[in-house]
Design a protein around this motif. Structure first.
Motif, PDB file in Angstrom:
ATOM      1  N   SER A  76       0.828  -1.202   0.000  1.00  0.00           N
ATOM      2  CA  SER A  76       0.000   0.000   0.000  1.00  0.00           C
ATOM      3  C   SER A  76       0.862   1.252   0.000  1.00  0.00           C
ATOM      4  CB  SER A  76      -0.968   0.022   1.187  1.00  0.00           C
ATOM      5  OG  SER A  76      -0.305   0.374   2.376  1.00  0.00           O
ATOM      6  N   TRP A  77       1.975   1.250   0.756  1.00  0.00           N
ATOM      7  CA  TRP A  77       2.728   2.505   0.764  1.00  0.00           C
ATOM      8  C   TRP A  77       3.932   2.495  -0.166  1.00  0.00           C
ATOM      9  CZ3 TRP A  77       7.680   3.272   2.806  1.00  0.00           C
ATOM     10  CH2 TRP A  77       8.157   2.324   3.715  1.00  0.00           C
ATOM     11  N   GLY A 121       0.303   3.601  -4.626  1.00  0.00           N
ATOM     12  CA  GLY A 121      -0.040   5.006  -4.755  1.00  0.00           C
ATOM     13  C   GLY A 121       0.497   5.564  -6.074  1.00  0.00           C
ATOM     14  N   PHE A 137       4.537  12.825  -0.227  1.00  0.00           N
ATOM     15  CA  PHE A 137       4.395  11.370  -0.188  1.00  0.00           C
ATOM     16  C   PHE A 137       3.462  10.818  -1.264  1.00  0.00           C
ATOM     17  CE2 PHE A 137       5.378   7.565   1.999  1.00  0.00           C
ATOM     18  CZ  PHE A 137       4.263   6.753   1.893  1.00  0.00           C
ATOM     19  N   MET A 141      -2.366   7.293  -0.957  1.00  0.00           N
ATOM     20  CA  MET A 141      -2.141   5.970  -0.370  1.00  0.00           C
ATOM     21  C   MET A 141      -3.463   5.262  -0.137  1.00  0.00           C
ATOM     22  SD  MET A 141       0.373   5.341   2.830  1.00  0.00           S
ATOM     23  CE  MET A 141      -0.466   4.443   4.102  1.00  0.00           C
ATOM     24  N   ARG A 184      -6.107   3.067   1.886  1.00  0.00           N
ATOM     25  CA  ARG A 184      -6.302   2.965   3.325  1.00  0.00           C
ATOM     26  C   ARG A 184      -7.138   1.754   3.721  1.00  0.00           C
ATOM     27  NH1 ARG A 184      -5.042   7.202   6.566  1.00  0.00           N
ATOM     28  NH2 ARG A 184      -4.262   8.992   5.422  1.00  0.00           N
TER      29      ARG A 184
END
Lengths: 483, 459
Positions: free
Chosen positions: B256-257, B261, B348, B351, B353
């Motif tokens: 996910s991170w 993204g 960043f 993302m 969630r």
């Protein structure tokens, strides 16, 4: 504020507390990020509130609030006692605390320039200039840099009679250049990884780091890493650069020697420790040249303060002396269980959290030789610098670390650049393999800005001081990578 | 001077009764925006009450009742943005907040690429608030602990863990008319049972106390602990692993991170970069981000830009379909935001969630029965990135690791270190079980082949 603090303690005692302390805190902060030639973000924070900790019916209770006034103080003090009484339903015995003196005192972090009073324009200009130098290097794809600062004003008062005011001033920063090619991503940081270097210090520490002066080298190394040799697998002597060794100290000495953790307080989250109290004064934690202390009086240390968060005056304490386990990071409650005085390591993340045992400045005493001498006396090894990955088991024994960059050492000389360097081992065997530590000239205190522990999770700013050191016959190259 | 009992006001101890409602949240938002005299602005007001009762050695050793308010104000002036935060809502604080945020914006000399502040948006409702979990008392949490500890004492094990309830209210508004509000309450119980060096864990996050049986939860942890006494040491190597849902959240969280993204994809840092539309994972792998999934306990219908969350299918039967977007990354790719933005501006990117890994219809027990030889993993711990692009992560097993032989758990094993390529992982999934809730994610238990254990530890 002092009157409110005293009122809180009075209310807690009348409600049934046998001990109470209160911290009233205001923290101002600022963070500037620059990325790829632009200001990425600017955040200016302010957080104020108070937390009351009590012992009632022999158990701990804690409550906090951002609202600082008389009626809220009364509500929260009584709530803390209510919480303590609920805790007491499961107590096995009443809490006992090691004694502490009463202090009426003030402390301010030594500093010249308050980092929050330095104009934002100056910080932005510094970061943009650094960023521009990195971006001029061909092959660099992403550039990131930051400066952050915190100033915390705390009033502590306890039913022992202590009234302590502290101003803790902290700041730091750093940057990284990232190069991407053919599915490979490499980066180099300055002055170290994970955001940069952090100190309890004024803005003068950022000026001393000379960001622009090191930017080109960082960028060039990031690009060079793309074509560097993959770290070989096998067994080698390794020399760890200071910032990498500081994280090793943090993970494999600081954390396992948190006495609350040893007693099981963190078993559900951060874990336990192999260094149980039956090992005290017995366990050969490291080789004879390894002496590690807790020292929250250390100048510039991110883990330095005047008094911990239960009013224990900052002082140096041995943790490992000549390789042998000598003591722990402790609180009044945990120290009492091993018949010692608190080493003054109780720290909370702000006003809203209950203090728990935390690292302060965990320092490896320097050796006698220079780093150059140690390298020259290494026949076949690897010099590893700047942490990239870190992982350790829940008892703080099996670990694996990776670094941004490394260099081969052959017959005493630094040779070819190596990428994706990793090493693995077990904590006591690792520290017993330490056979050379560089001297005072190479010693530096490194800051860790975001150490996580506790439930609810808290972040602490800690420090670890060290010189580079050599460790014999370590297992390296544990993760196969791409060519 | 000490006070007598009679002089202390009888005060309502409950922080929950002081929680802001939607109307009050909107008033604070409007007041904060009113102090901004130049440019455009966006404010987020978040209030949390989060008491936590912590357990160690069969006692309550830490017990906290905490609450906080966060007001975060972004001010954009002529293409430059500054943000300031505070935790008080009085006029003087809000006035200072506006001054600090605007001052930060004005300190920037050249324009930034800023996403716009959008106007009013429609939001789907997510029912995520239950008064019974929001307003739990310390005595209620202690009672849950008592039930668990009674069982532990009978079984002669020690418990660590926590019981925590949370009430969370989140509102945001901007000077272009957007207003969003959502509230969540949840109850979490985690138990780690210990006997010597053996440990076992079970944890749940639920909406209401009626959905959680402390004895049953503790019982599962205790059973694992006792089953892991005198563990065997396995040689490092490739193994078939059966992962409980908590363990499955680890590879998904990292994807996910690191990878899912849009900014990571655009910067060529993601394993999806250059692979959109291509087969990346096994046919049986479909991963989406879905804030509206009925099993997701923690989710919100809007992101930190106030944009409505959309369901995004990121991996569709193994094919990389697309990442999640925020306004800025969407503009770059000439598409629409999917409502996954973090507070802007940021470096960043967006993302996911609420990742959902589509599962199957078999239970964990059936997966174990179908396994000739493998390792059953409760959870992974201290997981970190070794290679960002591939990606490869490392970590340890923890709190209940067992050898499966001929469809049965035969013994506990010592915890092991893994180094695992996550794309390879999702190409080696043999079986997916019935999905269950894991806080903000929905994941099934899995059987995965050729999982790389590279070392082991003493316990």
């Amino acid at each position: 504020m002092k009157d409110l603090a005293q009122h809180a303690l009075n209310v807690a005692e009348v409600a049934g507390a046998s001990y109470a302390d209160i911290r009233i805190i205001n923290e101002d902060s600022e963070r500037v990020e620059v990325k790829d030639g632009q200001v990425g973000s600017i955040n200016r924070g302010a957080s104020g509130g108070f937390g009351i900790r009590v012992i009632a019916d022999g158990a701990w209770g804690f409550a906090s609030s951002p609202k600082i006034d008389k009626s809220e103080i009364e509500r929260v003090a009584r709530l803390a006692v209510k919480v303590a009484k609920a805790s007491a339903r499961l107590k096995v015995h009443d809490l006992e605390l090691a004694p502490v003196k009463k202090y009426i005192d003030k402390y301010v972090t030594p500093h010249k320039k308050n980092p929050l009073e330095v104009p934002l324009e100056e910080k932005i200009a510094l970061l943009l200039k650094t960023d521009e130098i990195m971006r001029k290097v061909k092959g660099v794809n992403i550039t990131e840099s930051r400066i952050a600062a915190w100033v915390e004003d705390q009033l502590f008062a306890s039913t022992i009679g202590s009234v302590i005011e502290q101003r803790i001033v902290q700041c730091g920063g750093g940057y990284a250049a990232t190069a991407v090619k053919d599915g490979d991503v490499q980066y180099r940081s300055y002055p170290c990884s994970h955001g940069g270097q952090w100190e309890s210090n004024g803005y003068e520490m950022i000026e001393a780091l000379d960001f622009p002066g090191h930017a080109q080298q960082a960028a060039e190394e990031a690009v060079a890493l793309l074509s560097a040799e993959q770290c070989p697998s096998g067994e080698k002597d390794i020399i760890l650069e200071g910032s990498q060794l500081s994280l090793q100290i943090h993970e494999s000495v600081g954390h396992p020697l948190e006495l609350d953790r040893v007693f099981g307080s963190e078993a559900n989250f951060a874990g336990t420790s192999f260094a149980t109290t039956d090992h005290l004064d017995k366990l050969k934690y490291g080789s004879d040249i390894v002496t590690i202390t807790s020292d929250p009086t250390c100048p510039k240390g991110l883990g330095s303060f005047g008094y911990d968060d239960e009013g224990v005056k900052a002082h140096q304490a041995d943790l490992i002396r000549n390789g042998r386990l000598a003591n722990y990071l402790s609180s009044r409650e945990t120290a009492q269980k091993v018949g010692k005085a608190s080493t003054g390591a109780m720290r909370a993340d702000g006003w809203g959290n209950m203090p728990i045992v935390r690292m302060t400045c965990i320092n490896l005493e320097p050796g006698t030789k220079s780093l150059e001498q140690i390298i020259s006396e290494t026949e076949d090894g690897i010099y590893m610098a700047s942490n990239k990955s870190f992982s350790i088991d829940d008892r703080r024994s099996n670990f694996q670390f990776g670094t941004e960059i490394a260099w081969e050492i052959k017959k005493g000389k630094m040779g070819r650049m190596i990428k994706n360097a990793t090493y693995t081992g077990f904590t006591p065997q690792f520290w017993n393999a330490c056979d050379a530590i560089a001297g005072p000239g190479d010693w530096k205190i490194w800051g860790t800005a975001n150490c996580g522990k506790g439930e609810p999770q808290q972040l602490a700013r800690t420090a670890q001081g060290c010189s580079p050191a050599r460790f014999r016959k370590m297992k390296i190259g544990v993760v196969p990578g791409k060519k | 001077m000490k006070l007598s009992v009679q002089k202390i006001k009888s005060v309502n101890l409950d922080g929950y009764k002081m929680m802001m409602d939607k109307k009050q949240a909107q008033e604070i938002c409007q007041k904060a925006l009113s102090f901004v005299k130049e440019g455009q602005a966006e404010v987020t007001v978040t209030q949390t009450v989060s008491p936590l009762t912590r357990i160690a050695n069969n006692t309550i050793h830490q017990n906290v009742a905490t609450s906080d308010l966060s007001i975060s104000l972004r001010v954009d002036i002529d293409g430059r943005s500054g943000r300031a935060t505070a935790n008080q809502s009085d006029d003087e604080t809000l006035r200072n907040l506006a001054r600090r945020a605007a001052g930060a914006a004005r300190a920037i000399t050249s324009r930034q690429e800023l996403p716009p502040l959008m106007g009013s948006q429609p939001y789907r409702e997510i029912k995520s608030y239950d008064q019974s979990s929001a307003e739990m008392e310390p005595e209620q949490r202690a009672e849950m602990v008592l039930k668990a500890v009674k069982l532990a004492r009978t079984e002669k094990v020690e418990l660590a863990g926590l019981v925590s309830n949370l009430a969370y209210h989140n509102a945001m508004a901007n000077s272009n008319g957007l207003f969003a509000y959502h509230r969540i309450s949840a109850l979490t119980m985690e138990i780690t049972a210990r006997s010597g060096l053996a440990a076992g864990r079970h944890a749940r996050m639920v909406r209401s106390p009626s959905q959680l049986d402390p004895e049953q939860l503790a019982g599962r942890a205790i059973q694992k602990c006792l089953g892991g006494v005198n563990p065997r040491a396995l040689e490092p190597g490739e193994y078939t692993v059966v992962l409980e849902p908590e363990a499955v959240t680890t590879p998904l969280m990292f994807l996910s991170w690191l990878a899912f993204g849009a900014l990571a994809v655009q910067e060529n840092l993601s394993c999806l970069s250059g692979r959109l539309g291509q087969k990346l994972m096994g046919d049986n792998i479909t991963i989406s981000d879905d804030a509206y999934h009925p099993l997701a306990v923690w989710s919100e219908p809007f992101d930190s830009e106030g944009m409505p969350k959309k369901k995004v299918t990121i991996i569709d039967q193994g094919v990389a379909r697309g990442p999640v977007y925020d306004l800025k990354t969407a503009a770059k790719d000439r598409t629409e935001t999917t409502g996954h933005g973090l507070p802007q501006p940021n470096t960043f990117g967006p993302m996911p969630r609420n990742l959902v890994l589509e599962g199957g219809s078999v239970s964990l027990d059936e997966i174990i029965k179908s396994t000739k030889r493998g390792v059953l993993v409760t959870r992974f711990w201290y997981n970190r990135v070794v290679d960002r692009k591939t990606p490869i992560i490392t970590g340890m097993t923890r709190d209940g690791t067992f050898l499966i032989e001929d469809g049965k758990i035969s013994c506990g094993v010592k915890n092991m270190r893994f180094n695992q390529d996550l794309v390879e992982f999702f190409n080696n999934v043999e079986t997916l079980g019935v999905p269950e809730s894991q806080e903000s994610m929905v994941v099934p238990p899995l059987k995965v082949n050729n999982f790389h254990f590279t070392g082991l530890t003493e316990a």
